[in-house]
Design a protein around this motif. Structure first.
Motif, mmCIF file in Angstrom:
data_model
loop_
_atom_site.group_PDB
_atom_site.id
_atom_site.type_symbol
_atom_site.label_atom_id
_atom_site.label_comp_id
_atom_site.label_asym_id
_atom_site.label_seq_id
_atom_site.Cartn_x
_atom_site.Cartn_y
_atom_site.Cartn_z
ATOM 1 N N LEU A 136 16.950 75.842 67.728
ATOM 2 C CA LEU A 136 17.352 75.915 66.413
ATOM 3 C C LEU A 136 18.747 76.284 66.278
ATOM 4 O O LEU A 136 19.707 75.567 65.633
ATOM 5 C CB LEU A 136 16.622 76.882 65.586
ATOM 6 C CG LEU A 136 16.755 76.971 64.171
ATOM 7 C CD1 LEU A 136 16.816 75.879 63.549
ATOM 8 C CD2 LEU A 136 15.934 78.035 63.428
ATOM 9 N N ALA A 137 19.233 77.179 67.101
ATOM 10 C CA ALA A 137 20.715 77.802 67.326
ATOM 11 C C ALA A 137 21.633 76.654 67.632
ATOM 12 O O ALA A 137 22.718 76.315 67.083
ATOM 13 C CB ALA A 137 21.070 78.947 68.051
ATOM 14 N N VAL A 138 21.277 75.725 68.770
ATOM 15 C CA VAL A 138 22.029 74.646 69.178
ATOM 16 C C VAL A 138 22.165 73.812 68.166
ATOM 17 O O VAL A 138 23.257 72.662 67.765
ATOM 18 C CB VAL A 138 21.748 74.199 70.674
ATOM 19 C CG1 VAL A 138 20.557 73.476 70.717
ATOM 20 C CG2 VAL A 138 22.947 73.545 71.240
ATOM 21 N N GLY A 170 29.822 79.214 64.928
ATOM 22 C CA GLY A 170 30.435 78.588 66.034
ATOM 23 C C GLY A 170 30.004 77.031 66.102
ATOM 24 O O GLY A 170 29.331 76.365 65.237
ATOM 25 N N ARG A 171 30.409 76.366 67.344
ATOM 26 C CA ARG A 171 30.117 74.892 67.280
ATOM 27 C C ARG A 171 29.682 74.663 68.626
ATOM 28 O O ARG A 171 29.932 75.376 69.767
ATOM 29 C CB ARG A 171 31.709 74.223 67.115
ATOM 30 C CG ARG A 171 32.086 74.346 65.819
ATOM 31 C CD ARG A 171 33.532 73.992 65.776
ATOM 32 N NE ARG A 171 33.582 72.414 65.893
ATOM 33 C CZ ARG A 171 34.909 72.028 65.627
ATOM 34 N NH1 ARG A 171 35.847 72.734 65.235
ATOM 35 N NH2 ARG A 171 34.877 70.533 65.973
ATOM 36 N N ALA A 172 28.914 73.626 68.951
ATOM 37 C CA ALA A 172 28.139 72.893 69.949
ATOM 38 C C ALA A 172 28.797 71.693 70.322
ATOM 39 O O ALA A 172 28.399 70.935 69.356
ATOM 40 C CB ALA A 172 26.924 73.209 69.970
ATOM 41 N N LYS A 190 22.858 76.663 80.310
ATOM 42 C CA LYS A 190 23.508 78.230 80.516
ATOM 43 C C LYS A 190 24.263 78.644 79.352
ATOM 44 O O LYS A 190 23.943 79.588 78.989
ATOM 45 C CB LYS A 190 24.460 78.402 81.877
ATOM 46 C CG LYS A 190 23.656 78.289 83.191
ATOM 47 C CD LYS A 190 24.613 78.685 84.336
ATOM 48 C CE LYS A 190 24.050 78.566 85.626
ATOM 49 N NZ LYS A 190 24.967 78.670 86.845
ATOM 50 N N SER A 191 24.851 77.676 78.732
ATOM 51 C CA SER A 191 25.537 78.054 77.727
ATOM 52 C C SER A 191 24.764 78.285 76.413
ATOM 53 O O SER A 191 24.859 79.095 75.623
ATOM 54 C CB SER A 191 26.495 76.849 77.437
ATOM 55 O OG SER A 191 27.373 77.022 76.002
ATOM 56 N N VAL A 192 23.844 77.431 76.460
ATOM 57 C CA VAL A 192 22.901 77.457 75.193
ATOM 58 C C VAL A 192 21.909 78.780 75.183
ATOM 59 O O VAL A 192 21.833 79.559 74.355
ATOM 60 C CB VAL A 192 22.225 76.503 74.948
ATOM 61 C CG1 VAL A 192 20.876 76.473 73.999
ATOM 62 C CG2 VAL A 192 22.627 74.944 74.631
ATOM 63 N N LEU A 193 21.545 79.191 76.563
ATOM 64 C CA LEU A 193 20.539 80.222 76.800
ATOM 65 C C LEU A 193 21.509 81.379 76.862
ATOM 66 O O LEU A 193 20.779 82.452 76.464
ATOM 67 C CB LEU A 193 19.847 80.027 78.239
ATOM 68 C CG LEU A 193 18.934 78.990 78.044
ATOM 69 C CD1 LEU A 193 18.342 78.851 79.254
ATOM 70 C CD2 LEU A 193 17.799 79.089 76.873
ATOM 71 N N SER A 194 22.731 81.366 77.048
ATOM 72 C CA SER A 194 23.628 82.731 76.910
ATOM 73 C C SER A 194 23.991 82.985 75.429
ATOM 74 O O SER A 194 24.357 83.731 75.234
ATOM 75 C CB SER A 194 24.962 82.664 77.873
ATOM 76 O OG SER A 194 25.545 81.433 76.982
ATOM 77 N N GLN A 195 23.811 81.832 74.797
ATOM 78 C CA GLN A 195 24.049 82.046 73.196
ATOM 79 C C GLN A 195 22.711 81.904 72.380
ATOM 80 O O GLN A 195 22.466 81.184 71.406
ATOM 81 C CB GLN A 195 25.212 80.895 72.535
ATOM 82 C CG GLN A 195 26.419 81.115 73.367
ATOM 83 C CD GLN A 195 27.365 79.902 73.013
ATOM 84 O OE1 GLN A 195 27.145 79.220 71.712
ATOM 85 N NE2 GLN A 195 28.207 79.418 73.693
#
Length: 166
Positions: free
Chosen positions: A112-114, A64-66, A53-58
């Motif tokens: 790619l974003a994560v 930022g950071r993961a 959910k966190s990855v798909l919401s961002q």
């Protein structure tokens, strides 16, 4: 989450008495118990559903950071979806191929974003992800993503889970 593997017993050959007045030689392979535990020193452990959910919401957030748990749970969920689409494509080729294309193209930008946010969490630029396109460079990038998060605030923001918004 950390994976702990406990070795229960070793491989062995064993004679067993059969009901038909026969002896049968059986081979027992090693048995392991796998358990998940909290990673030491990491304050923000997410469940698999929370991380997806966190990855798909961002979806396309490259700043930022993961955390490690967010990154690895999402990668595991993505692998599961790709394998599931592959199984469906064997059973029903047209629908499976469509499902595979939806998973592949639909997860391209969030994946790619994560990766970039995970590199930011280890205090590296997201541009280091391009190293994955060089032979053996992908191994280096994966090892960096395994490393522990940099403590506190780094060049890319505060540590995941320590901000007041979370």
């Amino acid at each position: 989450m950390a994976v702990k593997v406990t070795y229960l017993y070793h491989r062995q050959w064993q004679w067993q008495w059969q009901w038909q007045w026969q002896w049968r030689l059986r081979y027992h392979a090693a048995t392991f118990r796998i358990s998940l535990s909290k990673m030491e020193g990491e304050g923000n452990n997410m469940s698999p559903i929370e991380s997806v959910k966190s990855v798909l919401s961002q979806y396309a957030t490259f700043s930022g950071r993961a955390s490690r748990s967010e990154f690895w749970w999402f990668q595991l969920a993505l692998i599961f979806c790709v394998v599931l689409a592959g199984i469906v494509s064997v059973i029903i080729p047209i629908i499976g191929m469509i499902a595979y294309l939806v998973v592949a193209f639909g997860s391209l930008i969030p994946n790619l974003a994560v990766w970039v946010r995970r590199l930011h969490d280890t205090n590296r630029s997201g541009w280091w992800y391009l190293l994955a396109f060089v032979p053996f460079g992908g191994i280096v990038v994966i090892v960096w993503c395994i490393f522990k998060s940099s403590e506190g605030t780094n060049n890319y923001g505060s540590q995941p889970g320590n901000s007041p918004s979370n």
